[in-house]
Write an enzyme that holds these catalytic residues in place. Structure first.
Site, PDB file in Angstrom:
ATOM      1  N   SER A  14       0.726  -1.302   0.070  1.00 33.89           N
ATOM      2  CA  SER A  14       0.026   0.152  -0.270  1.00 33.89           C
ATOM      3  C   SER A  14       0.923   1.138  -0.009  1.00 33.89           C
ATOM      4  CB  SER A  14      -0.893   0.100   1.279  1.00 33.89           C
ATOM      5  OG  SER A  14      -1.732   1.186   1.324  1.00 33.89           O
ATOM      6  N   SER A  16      -0.761   4.142   0.736  1.00 33.26           N
ATOM      7  CA  SER A  16      -1.706   5.244   1.164  1.00 33.26           C
ATOM      8  C   SER A  16      -1.050   6.068   2.230  1.00 33.26           C
ATOM      9  CB  SER A  16      -3.034   4.407   2.048  1.00 33.26           C
ATOM     10  OG  SER A  16      -3.648   3.502   0.962  1.00 33.26           O
ATOM     11  N   LYS A  64     -12.914  -5.780   3.740  1.00 32.99           N
ATOM     12  CA  LYS A  64     -14.027  -5.095   3.037  1.00 32.99           C
ATOM     13  C   LYS A  64     -15.252  -5.512   3.153  1.00 32.99           C
ATOM     14  CE  LYS A  64     -10.844  -2.919  -0.657  1.00 32.99           C
ATOM     15  NZ  LYS A  64     -10.729  -2.568  -1.865  1.00 32.99           N
ATOM     16  N   ASP A 100     -14.497   2.929  -3.793  1.00 32.58           N
ATOM     17  CA  ASP A 100     -13.868   2.038  -4.826  1.00 32.58           C
ATOM     18  C   ASP A 100     -14.737   2.165  -5.904  1.00 32.58           C
ATOM     19  OD1 ASP A 100     -11.592   0.827  -3.414  1.00 32.58           O
ATOM     20  OD2 ASP A 100     -12.596  -0.872  -2.728  1.00 32.58           O
ATOM     21  N   ARG A 148     -11.321 -19.339  -8.022  1.00 31.68           N
ATOM     22  CA  ARG A 148     -10.983 -20.708  -8.003  1.00 31.68           C
ATOM     23  C   ARG A 148     -11.891 -21.602  -7.380  1.00 31.68           C
ATOM     24  NH1 ARG A 148      -5.819 -18.740  -4.662  1.00 31.68           N
ATOM     25  NH2 ARG A 148      -7.358 -17.544  -3.788  1.00 31.68           N
ATOM     26  N   GLU A 151     -18.027 -22.760  -6.796  1.00 31.61           N
ATOM     27  CA  GLU A 151     -19.394 -22.290  -6.278  1.00 31.61           C
ATOM     28  C   GLU A 151     -19.720 -20.718  -6.260  1.00 31.61           C
ATOM     29  OE1 GLU A 151     -20.040 -24.288  -2.438  1.00 31.61           O
ATOM     30  OE2 GLU A 151     -19.975 -26.162  -3.406  1.00 31.61           O
ATOM     31  N   GLY A 226      -4.318  -0.023 -11.638  1.00 29.19           N
ATOM     32  CA  GLY A 226      -4.978   0.488 -10.864  1.00 29.19           C
ATOM     33  C   GLY A 226      -4.723   1.916 -10.167  1.00 29.19           C
TER      34      GLY A 226
END
Length: 243
Positions: A14, A16, A64, A100, A148, A151, A226
């Site tokens: 990070s 930040s 998150k 985000d 991965r 389900e 990003g």
């Protein structure tokens, strides 16, 4: 002094802390931004007890989604997304937001201008993936999830044939694969199936060019990291923190 920070694990990637502290110094603000690398959300109580002047914090991998259970209030957008990356603290009450979404909107607009967005693949199903899904739905861009875990996604990595890749000109990596310091990692795609019609977006910004991006570029794809998303969501974060 007002204290802010970032919680998550790990936090070596990070930027930040550097972004916000440079901003505070440049603008002459009596504020401090710190990283709080916590291995469990249970440790957040200890952080808040140690720093009673903590006014808010950002949230990153892997909290998150799980942070929501600890909040007293949640912003409408964050609630719809199902993920939070900004929390304010006022009178002992925690309120969650999602910046985000805004950050990815700005990045997406730049990345797909004039490009094919007929269908997208989203790699990963975590909190960042939820923000990306929210934006694509708002933009009317259909998508499939890759995980991965069979389900959780529409595809697993071993079912991504060249035919599937051709049908998805927009591919967005929301996983931490390739993030510093493990920069040699990358999502397990058949990159030879990519073409110049593909646009690859990696939400990672450290390093600036991930192995995912490098492999995509090798086979002709247009690639974006990003960094713009990070900067745009950080600006919106400060608007929330500073009210």
């Amino acid at each position: 002094m007002k204290r802010y920070g970032l919680i998550g694990h790990p936090l070596k990637h990070s930027q930040s802390r550097f972004y916000f502290n440079e901003k505070f110094e440049y603008e002459g603000l009596d504020c401090l931004y710190q990283h709080y690398d916590i291995k469990s959300l249970d440790e957040l109580h200890d952080v808040m007890a140690k720093y009673p002047d903590l006014c808010g914090f950002n949230v990153t991998i892997p909290y998150k989604e799980s942070i929501i259970a600890l909040l007293d209030e949640i912003d409408t957008t964050a609630k719809e997304v199902g993920a939070v990356n900004v929390v304010t603290i006022a009178n002992g009450k925690l309120k969650g937001y999602n910046t985000d979404v805004y950050g990815f909107e700005q990045l997406l607009e730049r990345a797909v201008k004039g490009r094919d967005t007929s269908h997208a693949l989203i790699l990963g199903t975590g909190g960042a993936s939820k923000a990306v899904r929210y934006v694509l739905k708002q933009k009317g861009i259909p998508f499939s999830l890759v995980s991965r875990d069979p389900e959780k996604g529409d595809y697993t990595y071993d079912t991504l044939t060249d035919e599937v890749l051709r049908a998805n000109p927009l591919i967005i990596n929301t996983t931490p694969l390739g993030m510093f310091p493990q920069i040699d990692n990358f999502p397990d795609l058949h990159y030879q199936g990519l073409t110049r019609k593909h646009t690859l977006i990696d939400l990672i910004y450290n390093p600036r060019e991930t192995a995912f991006m490098e492999l995509g570029r090798t086979w002709g794809a247009k690639v974006y990291n990003g960094l713009q998303m990070f900067e745009e969501q950080a600006k919106r974060t400060w608007e929330i923190f500073s009210n």
